[in-house]
Design a protein around this motif. Structure first.
Motif, PDB file in Angstrom:
ATOM      1  N   SER A  12       0.833  -1.212   0.000  1.00 30.15           N
ATOM      2  CA  SER A  12       0.000   0.000   0.000  1.00 30.15           C
ATOM      3  C   SER A  12       0.860   1.251   0.000  1.00 30.15           C
ATOM      4  N   LEU A  13       1.884   1.265   0.869  1.00 32.45           N
ATOM      5  CA  LEU A  13       2.709   2.475   0.977  1.00 32.45           C
ATOM      6  C   LEU A  13       3.550   2.713  -0.264  1.00 32.45           C
ATOM      7  N   VAL A  14       3.991   1.643  -0.904  1.00 32.51           N
ATOM      8  CA  VAL A  14       4.775   1.814  -2.126  1.00 32.51           C
ATOM      9  C   VAL A  14       3.914   2.454  -3.215  1.00 32.51           C
ATOM     10  N   HIS A  15       2.683   1.970  -3.367  1.00 30.33           N
ATOM     11  CA  HIS A  15       1.797   2.552  -4.370  1.00 30.33           C
ATOM     12  C   HIS A  15       1.476   4.009  -4.038  1.00 30.33           C
ATOM     13  N   VAL A  35      10.619   4.510  -4.244  1.00 23.84           N
ATOM     14  CA  VAL A  35      11.636   4.140  -3.248  1.00 23.84           C
ATOM     15  C   VAL A  35      11.878   5.318  -2.300  1.00 23.84           C
ATOM     16  N   TYR A  36      12.020   6.495  -2.895  1.00 22.93           N
ATOM     17  CA  TYR A  36      12.305   7.688  -2.082  1.00 22.93           C
ATOM     18  C   TYR A  36      11.144   7.989  -1.135  1.00 22.93           C
ATOM     19  N   GLY A  37       9.929   7.976  -1.663  1.00 23.03           N
ATOM     20  CA  GLY A  37       8.766   8.277  -0.828  1.00 23.03           C
ATOM     21  C   GLY A  37       8.573   7.245   0.269  1.00 23.03           C
ATOM     22  N   PHE A  38       8.672   5.959  -0.089  1.00 20.81           N
ATOM     23  CA  PHE A  38       8.498   4.888   0.892  1.00 20.81           C
ATOM     24  C   PHE A  38       9.540   4.988   2.002  1.00 20.81           C
ATOM     25  N   THR A  39      10.798   5.196   1.606  1.00 18.94           N
ATOM     26  CA  THR A  39      11.880   5.259   2.606  1.00 18.94           C
ATOM     27  C   THR A  39      11.669   6.422   3.561  1.00 18.94           C
ATOM     28  N   ASN A  40      11.242   7.551   3.051  1.00 16.22           N
ATOM     29  CA  ASN A  40      11.026   8.708   3.920  1.00 16.22           C
ATOM     30  C   ASN A  40       9.894   8.488   4.912  1.00 16.22           C
ATOM     31  N   ILE A  41       8.769   7.919   4.443  1.00 17.37           N
ATOM     32  CA  ILE A  41       7.662   7.697   5.384  1.00 17.37           C
ATOM     33  C   ILE A  41       8.036   6.617   6.392  1.00 17.37           C
ATOM     34  N   LEU A  42       8.787   5.603   5.957  1.00 14.45           N
ATOM     35  CA  LEU A  42       9.242   4.563   6.874  1.00 14.45           C
ATOM     36  C   LEU A  42      10.102   5.152   7.987  1.00 14.45           C
ATOM     37  N   ARG A  93      15.798  -4.078  -0.998  1.00 15.19           N
ATOM     38  CA  ARG A  93      17.233  -3.937  -0.719  1.00 15.19           C
ATOM     39  C   ARG A  93      17.464  -2.921   0.398  1.00 15.19           C
ATOM     40  N   ILE A  94      16.700  -1.840   0.376  1.00 16.22           N
ATOM     41  CA  ILE A  94      16.837  -0.831   1.441  1.00 16.22           C
ATOM     42  C   ILE A  94      16.403  -1.409   2.775  1.00 16.22           C
ATOM     43  N   LEU A  95      15.315  -2.184   2.780  1.00 15.95           N
ATOM     44  CA  LEU A  95      14.865  -2.806   4.031  1.00 15.95           C
ATOM     45  C   LEU A  95      15.928  -3.751   4.579  1.00 15.95           C
ATOM     46  N   GLU A  96      16.564  -4.513   3.706  1.00 12.40           N
ATOM     47  CA  GLU A  96      17.642  -5.408   4.155  1.00 12.40           C
ATOM     48  C   GLU A  96      18.779  -4.614   4.778  1.00 12.40           C
ATOM     49  N   ALA A  97      19.145  -3.504   4.137  1.00 12.53           N
ATOM     50  CA  ALA A  97      20.241  -2.677   4.667  1.00 12.53           C
ATOM     51  C   ALA A  97      19.846  -2.021   5.982  1.00 12.53           C
ATOM     52  N   LEU A  98      18.562  -1.730   6.154  1.00 11.91           N
ATOM     53  CA  LEU A  98      18.073  -1.149   7.409  1.00 11.91           C
ATOM     54  C   LEU A  98      17.900  -2.211   8.498  1.00 11.91           C
ATOM     55  N   GLU A 277      21.141   7.969  -5.415  1.00  8.35           N
ATOM     56  CA  GLU A 277      21.354   9.420  -5.362  1.00  8.35           C
ATOM     57  C   GLU A 277      20.377  10.118  -4.417  1.00  8.35           C
ATOM     58  N   PHE A 278      20.113   9.469  -3.267  1.00  6.85           N
ATOM     59  CA  PHE A 278      19.296  10.060  -2.209  1.00  6.85           C
ATOM     60  C   PHE A 278      20.238  10.791  -1.244  1.00  6.85           C
ATOM     61  N   ASN A 279      20.764  11.919  -1.686  1.00  3.73           N
ATOM     62  CA  ASN A 279      21.837  12.587  -0.942  1.00  3.73           C
ATOM     63  C   ASN A 279      21.384  13.103   0.418  1.00  3.73           C
ATOM     64  N   SER A 280      20.133  13.539   0.521  1.00  6.61           N
ATOM     65  CA  SER A 280      19.654  14.034   1.812  1.00  6.61           C
ATOM     66  C   SER A 280      19.601  12.904   2.837  1.00  6.61           C
ATOM     67  N   LEU A 281      19.243  11.694   2.399  1.00  7.74           N
ATOM     68  CA  LEU A 281      19.202  10.555   3.321  1.00  7.74           C
ATOM     69  C   LEU A 281      20.614  10.103   3.681  1.00  7.74           C
ATOM     70  N   VAL A 282      21.536  10.213   2.729  1.00  6.49           N
ATOM     71  CA  VAL A 282      22.942   9.908   3.037  1.00  6.49           C
ATOM     72  C   VAL A 282      23.412  10.801   4.178  1.00  6.49           C
ATOM     73  N   GLY A 283      23.113  12.102   4.065  1.00  7.96           N
ATOM     74  CA  GLY A 283      23.500  13.046   5.121  1.00  7.96           C
ATOM     75  C   GLY A 283      22.881  12.698   6.453  1.00  7.96           C
ATOM     76  N   LYS A 284      21.627  12.286   6.443  1.00 12.99           N
ATOM     77  CA  LYS A 284      20.935  11.933   7.689  1.00 12.99           C
ATOM     78  C   LYS A 284      21.644  10.785   8.402  1.00 12.99           C
ATOM     79  N   PHE A 285      21.993   9.728   7.663  1.00 12.55           N
ATOM     80  CA  PHE A 285      22.611   8.569   8.299  1.00 12.55           C
ATOM     81  C   PHE A 285      24.065   8.836   8.679  1.00 12.55           C
ATOM     82  N   LEU A 286      24.752   9.651   7.882  1.00 12.91           N
ATOM     83  CA  LEU A 286      26.107  10.037   8.284  1.00 12.91           C
ATOM     84  C   LEU A 286      26.083  10.760   9.617  1.00 12.91           C
ATOM     85  N   ALA A 287      25.068  11.618   9.801  1.00 15.58           N
ATOM     86  CA  ALA A 287      24.973  12.402  11.025  1.00 15.58           C
ATOM     87  C   ALA A 287      24.716  11.527  12.246  1.00 15.58           C
ATOM     88  N   GLU A 288      24.016  10.419  12.056  1.00 15.16           N
ATOM     89  CA  GLU A 288      23.667   9.593  13.220  1.00 15.16           C
ATOM     90  C   GLU A 288      24.677   8.480  13.499  1.00 15.16           C
TER      91      GLU A 288
END
Length: 861
Positions: A12-15, A35-42, A93-98, A277-288
């Motif tokens: 549902s969230l992916v759609h 992918v970008y939208g789903f990852t952000n809401i997750l 793949r993102i869920l696996e990495a998370l 190329e989700f650079n804003s999310l890269v910055g978020k995880f680098l910060a944490e």
């Protein structure tokens, strides 16, 4: 407070994410918006809910156990858009990495997995939070289960517990199934009872309590039409209720501990985020990230003498230098060398030891990041280093449109590792240098995989010292010529300024867009062509259109050209002239353009505005460094059209070049259907515009503007061209088609350019991508050939010990100086090297000129 179990409806969230966010792609054309939208809401849900356990459920396949009951269940649903389908795998793949568990099961829907998890959570005393865009999940609400229902977009959710559900619908959770039994669900093709909508269904259930109770009291239902419909479709109503009921006991083996929420696998996560190329999310995880998450290499720091004693010449050394900026004689501030896990920091006081070490080992296997300045520093100290492995150049070849080639970014992108943040600058430099070996190994593997290793090893690396030598050589400037020209231009600026004032009827600040806009569009009442946020646009494109209808446009364009010429070049060159050498020393950049062309900066000597006579005359100021020397300019003739002939294999183009015919006259003859000796200058001019325009994907509108002819006539030119040069037409169609299929185009030497714009839903952006697909193989191949020519000239002149210096590269032209008495010999070598740099199916032609300066040149070959 109870521990939380967050259960997410992934499908549902992916759609929802896909339709809420415009189509996005990375540089390789991979679709990424869902992918970008789903990852952000997750991530937002995780931050908001702080779960102990977390699981994501997906549908698996289009057929479920419900189809056994009702074959047309979800029968009206269209297949997922082709832009969405591949994004599910990326999300997983993102869920696996998370380190987030996700589940899917044949014959069941995500809702059924969610219902099963809800029951498990309740049995284990957890507080369940279901996140979905599907109202069916509201039936799962209980004292220990709530639902976060996403709205049409994905930025907000509506919270539902028992009381909120009662307030909104006037029903309990179990009654939500009965709603679907009555009203059905068009999106799932659940039929329900025709003519019963949500309002009626809610009213009936609020009155009778359940579907069963409604039929037990059917005689009391008001409205004969409603009653008849209910009776006629009773079986369908109960079928629909069954279809809408979530199965809460699916046969799936899993352990609740599998859903424990854990820290991400940062290296894997950062790798895929960089890939997408989700650079804003890269910055978020680098910060944490904490230091223990970075996986940084540890190195032992020693002094230079111990490093030299323990040096193993069989193994590569990574090197970075911090240099004081100087085009001619850069000075060392600090240097780092690392061999395996051994590091040395070299300061100015140890410079002599470093230089002696490198003189002893001139064939040292170096790994650098931006070798050119390192080469220049050591060359002035008498150390001639060979081209090493260079991570900057390798990374550029792999991604020529990247905005940043810093070591930190490249390590993140290619090694999935983050360098530690530290206040100690020296420590950071050591870590950057230490990781270069791993980075370079990875980049080399990727170059090999993409068959670009030859381009890297045989072109880009050997070019580095050649460019460095050109920068150090510089070009001598005759300041007297600049002074005289400056005065002429200043007089012209004064004259044009007065002419503009006369036309405008008043004086104003010509350099102020606001004041100019008032004059043009209010006082002179010219048509407003374009507006900006701050007012009227007065850019060059606007002024060109004004020039067609009013004399002030042409004068303003001339004013801008003259003032730019004076300010940027005449005055600018004097300020950039090196006091010690009397020369200007441009910098050549290898990693700026997407096509592989070299760039010249500070000053840009490739962009002198030579369309104006005043701009061409500026070249008078560029003179040989010695009085007895002469300037040489060697220019490829129509190289892009020759490459087009080679790539397209068009018979007419190949024949024209093979016969040494004037290509524009031949084209005019073909297009206008007249013998070559009857081609008029106007015909040739039109043919020339078409020839060069075709390479850049020119439109009938663009050609009509360039030639000042009606658009219909321009279209006839282009149509007729493609009829006569059908091989070119076929090539253009093929190259765009292949670019869409592959996501990139290649040059003759296999340089790649990725074209994500080809997949944009925006027609204008997509058209730009198509033009880039047409042009890049041609322009990029021309860039590659001139680089090969530079290498061949350099090697030949060194081997034959010719007294010649390469000074500049200006796209298809090379500039040299040599003694007057060796001119003919040198010129012939230059022409031979350039014409034989690369073998095309048509002959290459080079015109060689010479003279006392860059302007006063006469053809000698």
């Amino acid at each position: 407070m109870k521990e939380k179990f967050v259960i997410i409806d992934g499908t549902s969230l992916v759609h929802r994410a896909f339709y809420a966010i415009p189509i996005l792609t990375n540089r390789e054309g991979v679709f990424t918006n869902a992918v970008y939208g789903f990852t952000n809401i997750l991530l937002r849900i995780i931050e908001q809910e702080e779960p102990k356990y977390l699981a994501v459920a997906f549908d698996k396949g289009r057929t479920t156990f419900r189809h056994e009951t009702f074959e047309d269940y979800k029968g009206h649903r269209k297949p997922s858009p082709p832009e969405l389908k591949p994004q599910f795998a990326l999300i997983q793949r993102i869920l696996e990495a998370l380190n987030i568990s996700f589940f899917e099961l044949e014959n069941y829907e995500a809702d059924d997995i969610i219902g099963t998890f809800v029951k498990v959570g309740e049995n284990r005393g957890l507080f369940n939070v279901v996140v979905s865009g599907d109202k069916d999940t509201l039936q799962l609400i209980s004292e220990n289960t709530v639902v976060l229902l996403t709205r049409k977009g994905i930025s907000q959710t509506d919270f539902f517990n028992r009381s909120k559900l009662k307030e909104t619908y006037g029903l309990d959770p179990s009654q939500m199934i009965d709603v679907k039994g009555l009203m059905g669900d068009a999106s799932d093709n659940i039929p329900g009872v025709p003519s019963v909508g949500e309002k009626t269904a809610l009213k009936l259930l609020q009155q009778y309590g359940s579907l069963e109770a409604i039929y037990e009291n059917i005689e009391q239902v008001k409205g004969s039409k409603l009653k008849d419909a209910l009776l006629a479709y009773k079986d369908q109503a109960f079928l629909s209720k069954g279809l809408a009921t979530i199965e809460c006991c699916v046969p799936m083996e899993f352990e609740l501990d599998d859903c424990l929420y854990k820290k991400p696998n940062y290296s894997k996560l950062l790798g895929i985020l960089r890939e997408l190329e989700f650079n804003s999310l890269v910055g978020k995880f680098l910060a944490e990230m904490k230091p223990e998450d970075t996986g940084e290499p540890g190195v032992q720091k020693v002094d230079i003498h111990e490093f030299i004693n323990r040096f193993d010449k069989r193994k590569p050394v990574s090197m970075t230098l911090e240099l004081k900026s100087d085009q001619v004689t850069p000075q060392l501030e600090r240097g780092i060398m690392v061999q395996e896990q051994l590091a040395v920091v070299v300061n100015l006081s140890q410079e002599e030891a470093l230089i002696n070490f490198l003189k002893k080992y001139p064939d040292i296997k170096l790994i650098t990041h931006d070798f050119k300045d390192i080469y220049k520093y050591f060359k002035q100290a008498g150390v001639y280093l060979k081209s090493p492995q260079d991570s900057l150049i390798a990374a550029y070849l792999l991604n020529p449109t990247a905005s940043n080639y810093g070591i930190e970014e490249l390590v993140l992108e290619h090694l999935n590792r983050a360098l530690p943040e530290d206040q100690d600058h020296e420590k950071v430099l050591i870590e950057k240098t230490a990781i270069l070996a791993d980075l370079m190994s990875c980049l080399e593997d990727k170059l090999q995989e993409l068959e670009m290793n030859k381009l890297y090893m045989e072109m880009e690396l050997p070019l580095i010292p050649i460019l460095a030598d050109m920068e150090m050589a510089g070009v001598k400037i005759d300041e007297k010529v600049l002074d005289e020209m400056g005065q002429v231009l200043q007089d012209k600026v004064i004259s044009i300024t007065q002419e503009i004032y006369d036309i405008a009827g008043e004086e104003f600040n010509i350099n102020s867009p606001k004041q100019l806009g008032v004059i043009l569009f209010e006082k002179l009442d010219l048509p407003v062509i374009k507006k900006t946020k701050t007012g009227y646009s007065t850019n060059a494109e606007v002024l060109e259109q004004i020039a067609a209808v009013h004399p002030i446009g042409e004068k303003l364009l001339e004013y801008r050209q003259i003032t730019k010429l004076k300010g940027t070049y005449v005055d600018g060159l004097k300020t950039l002239k090196n006091i010690d050498t009397g020369k200007v020393h441009t910098t050549f950049k290898q990693t700026i353009t997407a096509t592989g062309r070299l760039s010249s900066v500070e000053p840009n000597l490739q962009n002198i505005p030579i369309r104006m006579e005043e701009g061409r005359r500026l070249r008078k100021a560029f003179i040989p460094s010695l009085h007895e020397n002469t300037m040489i300019a060697a220019d490829y003739s129509q190289i892009e059209l020759r490459i087009l002939a080679h790539l397209s294999q068009d018979e007419n183009l190949l024949d024209a070049f093979a016969k040494g015919q004037d290509i524009h006259t031949r084209t005019a003859s073909e297009v206008f259907g007249v013998p070559m000796d009857q081609v008029t200058p106007a015909m040739r001019r039109g043919a020339k515009a078409v020839n060069f325009g075709i390479v850049y994907g020119i439109s009938d509108f663009g050609l009509s503007r360039d030639l000042g002819i009606p658009r219909k006539e321009a279209k006839q030119y282009i149509d007729q061209y493609f009829i006569r040069y059908n091989g070119v037409y076929q090539y253009i169609q093929k190259v765009v088609e292949q670019a869409r299929e592959n996501g990139y185009v290649s040059t003759l030497l296999n340089r790649r350019r990725y074209l994500p714009d080809l997949f944009s839903p925006n027609k204008g952006i997509r058209s730009f991508g198509e033009r880039a697909a047409m042009n890049t193989p041609i322009q990029g191949s021309a860039a590659d050939i001139i680089k090969l020519a530079m290498i061949k000239c350099h090697e030949t002149m060194a081997r034959e010990e010719l007294p010649v210096v390469m000074l500049l590269q200006v796209h298809d032209e090379l500039i040299f100086e040599c003694p007057q008495n060796r001119l003919q010999e040198v010129a012939e070598v230059i022409r031979y090297c350039m014409e034989n740099a690369f073998q095309l199916d048509v002959p290459m032609a080079v015109e060689v000129k010479a003279g006392p300066n860059w302007y006063d040149l006469k053809r000698i070959l």
